[in-house]
Scaffold this motif. Structure first.
Motif, mmCIF file in Angstrom:
data_model
loop_
_atom_site.group_PDB
_atom_site.id
_atom_site.type_symbol
_atom_site.label_atom_id
_atom_site.label_comp_id
_atom_site.label_asym_id
_atom_site.label_seq_id
_atom_site.Cartn_x
_atom_site.Cartn_y
_atom_site.Cartn_z
ATOM 1 N N THR A 233 53.883 6.439 24.312
ATOM 2 C CA THR A 233 52.819 6.826 24.226
ATOM 3 C C THR A 233 52.023 6.691 25.948
ATOM 4 O OG1 THR A 233 52.565 5.957 22.047
ATOM 5 C CG2 THR A 233 50.388 6.562 23.171
ATOM 6 N N ILE A 234 51.429 7.978 25.967
ATOM 7 C CA ILE A 234 51.092 8.284 27.525
ATOM 8 C C ILE A 234 49.598 8.144 26.878
ATOM 9 C CG2 ILE A 234 50.393 9.876 28.735
ATOM 10 C CD1 ILE A 234 53.594 8.884 28.491
ATOM 11 N N VAL A 235 48.894 7.428 27.644
ATOM 12 C CA VAL A 235 47.375 7.420 27.434
ATOM 13 C C VAL A 235 46.397 7.434 28.827
ATOM 14 C CG1 VAL A 235 45.272 6.009 27.251
ATOM 15 C CG2 VAL A 235 47.858 5.318 25.691
ATOM 16 N N PHE B 106 43.747 16.359 29.671
ATOM 17 C CA PHE B 106 43.799 15.908 28.400
ATOM 18 C C PHE B 106 45.029 16.453 27.837
ATOM 19 C CE2 PHE B 106 39.476 16.207 28.588
ATOM 20 C CZ PHE B 106 39.037 15.617 27.370
ATOM 21 N N ILE B 107 46.323 14.866 27.159
ATOM 22 C CA ILE B 107 47.458 16.299 26.479
ATOM 23 C C ILE B 107 47.058 17.330 25.775
ATOM 24 C CG2 ILE B 107 49.848 15.218 25.571
ATOM 25 C CD1 ILE B 107 49.632 12.662 27.154
ATOM 26 N N ARG B 108 47.922 18.598 25.723
ATOM 27 C CA ARG B 108 46.803 19.345 24.584
ATOM 28 C C ARG B 108 47.662 19.579 22.969
ATOM 29 N NH1 ARG B 108 47.058 24.249 27.457
ATOM 30 N NH2 ARG B 108 48.576 24.052 28.749
ATOM 31 N N ASP C 297 53.955 16.909 20.806
ATOM 32 C CA ASP C 297 55.266 17.289 22.478
ATOM 33 C C ASP C 297 55.841 17.087 23.574
ATOM 34 O OD1 ASP C 297 55.539 19.614 20.565
ATOM 35 O OD2 ASP C 297 54.451 20.900 21.583
ATOM 36 N N CYS C 298 55.409 15.299 23.214
ATOM 37 C CA CYS C 298 55.420 15.067 24.514
ATOM 38 C C CYS C 298 56.735 14.417 24.515
ATOM 39 C CB CYS C 298 54.458 14.424 25.010
ATOM 40 S SG CYS C 298 55.011 12.806 26.443
ATOM 41 N N TRP C 299 57.152 14.268 25.964
ATOM 42 C CA TRP C 299 58.754 13.804 25.884
ATOM 43 C C TRP C 299 58.924 12.557 25.665
ATOM 44 C CZ3 TRP C 299 59.531 18.881 26.714
ATOM 45 C CH2 TRP C 299 59.081 19.040 28.542
ATOM 46 N N ASP C 300 57.817 11.823 27.300
ATOM 47 C CA ASP C 300 57.784 10.455 27.606
ATOM 48 C C ASP C 300 58.423 10.487 28.779
ATOM 49 O OD1 ASP C 300 56.297 9.212 25.428
ATOM 50 O OD2 ASP C 300 59.004 9.230 24.032
ATOM 51 N N CYS C 301 58.381 11.769 29.207
ATOM 52 C CA CYS C 301 59.129 11.856 31.205
ATOM 53 C C CYS C 301 58.358 11.088 31.415
ATOM 54 C CB CYS C 301 59.672 13.611 30.999
ATOM 55 S SG CYS C 301 58.092 14.157 31.821
ATOM 56 N N MET C 302 57.392 10.606 31.714
ATOM 57 C CA MET C 302 56.311 10.185 32.662
ATOM 58 C C MET C 302 56.113 10.591 33.867
ATOM 59 S SD MET C 302 56.909 5.650 31.934
ATOM 60 C CE MET C 302 58.197 5.253 31.968
ATOM 61 N N ALA C 303 56.561 11.273 33.751
ATOM 62 C CA ALA C 303 56.451 12.390 35.629
ATOM 63 C C ALA C 303 54.544 12.094 35.719
ATOM 64 C CB ALA C 303 56.621 14.188 35.347
ATOM 65 N N CYS C 304 53.748 12.993 34.859
ATOM 66 C CA CYS C 304 52.717 12.771 34.929
ATOM 67 C C CYS C 304 51.676 10.883 35.164
ATOM 68 C CB CYS C 304 51.588 13.534 33.521
ATOM 69 S SG CYS C 304 51.795 12.282 32.062
ATOM 70 N N VAL C 305 52.084 10.478 34.591
ATOM 71 C CA VAL C 305 51.832 8.756 34.537
ATOM 72 C C VAL C 305 52.478 8.763 36.320
ATOM 73 C CG1 VAL C 305 52.646 6.495 34.636
ATOM 74 C CG2 VAL C 305 52.227 8.306 32.545
ATOM 75 N N LEU D 150 53.156 18.658 37.160
ATOM 76 C CA LEU D 150 54.557 18.295 37.431
ATOM 77 C C LEU D 150 55.115 18.302 35.840
ATOM 78 C CD1 LEU D 150 54.321 15.496 40.609
ATOM 79 C CD2 LEU D 150 56.140 18.024 40.182
ATOM 80 N N CYS D 151 54.105 18.192 35.084
ATOM 81 C CA CYS D 151 54.069 18.058 33.066
ATOM 82 C C CYS D 151 55.495 19.147 32.763
ATOM 83 C CB CYS D 151 52.773 17.802 32.475
ATOM 84 S SG CYS D 151 53.982 18.013 30.843
ATOM 85 N N PRO D 152 56.405 18.911 32.732
ATOM 86 C CA PRO D 152 57.898 19.590 32.346
ATOM 87 C C PRO D 152 57.325 20.666 30.714
ATOM 88 C CG PRO D 152 58.465 18.065 32.159
ATOM 89 C CD PRO D 152 57.333 17.049 32.166
ATOM 90 N N GLY D 153 56.592 20.302 30.045
ATOM 91 C CA GLY D 153 56.222 21.010 28.961
ATOM 92 C C GLY D 153 54.907 21.390 29.147
ATOM 93 N N ASP D 154 54.596 21.837 30.506
ATOM 94 C CA ASP D 154 52.802 22.913 30.284
ATOM 95 C C ASP D 154 52.080 21.823 29.351
ATOM 96 O OD1 ASP D 154 51.296 23.908 31.652
ATOM 97 O OD2 ASP D 154 51.942 25.917 30.755
ATOM 98 N N LEU D 155 51.941 20.785 29.162
ATOM 99 C CA LEU D 155 51.461 20.003 27.827
ATOM 100 C C LEU D 155 50.078 19.796 28.035
ATOM 101 C CD1 LEU D 155 53.994 17.861 26.626
ATOM 102 C CD2 LEU D 155 53.215 19.699 25.901
ATOM 103 N N ILE D 156 49.610 19.130 29.957
ATOM 104 C CA ILE D 156 48.394 18.890 30.453
ATOM 105 C C ILE D 156 47.366 19.986 30.617
ATOM 106 C CG2 ILE D 156 47.606 16.873 31.895
ATOM 107 C CD1 ILE D 156 49.377 15.441 31.840
ATOM 108 N N MET D 157 45.967 20.138 30.033
ATOM 109 C CA MET D 157 45.245 20.383 30.261
ATOM 110 C C MET D 157 43.771 19.834 30.868
ATOM 111 S SD MET D 157 43.434 21.988 26.580
ATOM 112 C CE MET D 157 41.984 21.306 26.747
HETATM 113 S S1 SF4 Z 1 55.156 13.272 29.658
HETATM 114 FE FE1 SF4 Z 1 55.992 14.493 30.483
HETATM 115 S S2 SF4 Z 1 55.860 15.259 28.606
HETATM 116 FE FE2 SF4 Z 1 54.677 13.940 28.462
HETATM 117 S S3 SF4 Z 1 52.905 14.523 28.990
HETATM 118 FE FE3 SF4 Z 1 53.761 13.367 30.981
HETATM 119 S S4 SF4 Z 1 54.521 14.916 32.105
HETATM 120 FE FE4 SF4 Z 1 54.240 15.960 30.117
#
Ligand code: SF4
Ligand code: SF4
Length: 105
Positions: free
Chosen positions: A3-5, A39-41, A45-53, A25-32
């Motif tokens: 879970t991304i917080v 915020f995560i939109r 749909d987040c697949w926990d890639c941790m790019a944002c983290v 960097l979010c590959p899913g374009d989920l962050i706004m």
């Molecule tokens: S963990 Fe990956 S998919 Fe999920 S919000 Fe962060 S960058 Fe996007």
């Protein structure tokens, strides 16, 4: 599932940058960004890639570990130090482990 917080008290919205790193960097374009906070939109749909983290220069995004991996309240906190990222793994009993890795960005 991890879970991304996002900790809004630490998020600066990357003021002054053309595009916040987590957004870029979010590959899913989920962050706004709203009111200078990210915020995560749609968390589903987040697949926990941790790019944002890993990208946040302020350590504002954290990964909570699922019960199977880390028990209650276990989490991972990354801190960027130039070309190094330091991961701090905090167990539910308060024990801490630190790992250092090089990053490319
Ligand atoms: S963990 Fe990956 S998919 Fe999920 S919000 Fe962060 S960058 Fe996007
Ligand atoms: S990279 Fe970090 S500080 Fe910048 S907008 Fe994202 S969460 Fe906020």
């Amino acid at each position: 599932m991890l879970t991304i917080v996002i900790h809004h008290e630490k998020c600066t919205g990357c003021k002054g940058m053309k595009e916040p790193l987590c957004v870029k960097l979010c590959p899913g374009d989920l962050i706004m960004i709203k009111n200078e906070k990210s915020f995560i939109r749609d968390p589903g749909d987040c697949w926990d890639c941790m790019a944002c983290v890993k990208s946040c220069p302020y350590g504002a995004i954290e990964t909570k570990l699922p019960y199977e991996l880390g028990y209650k309240d276990a989490h991972l906190i990354p801190k960027r130090k130039g070309k190094i990222i330091v991961w701090e793994l905090v167990y539910s009993d308060g024990r801490r482990e630190v790992f250092e890795r090089q990053v490319r960005l």
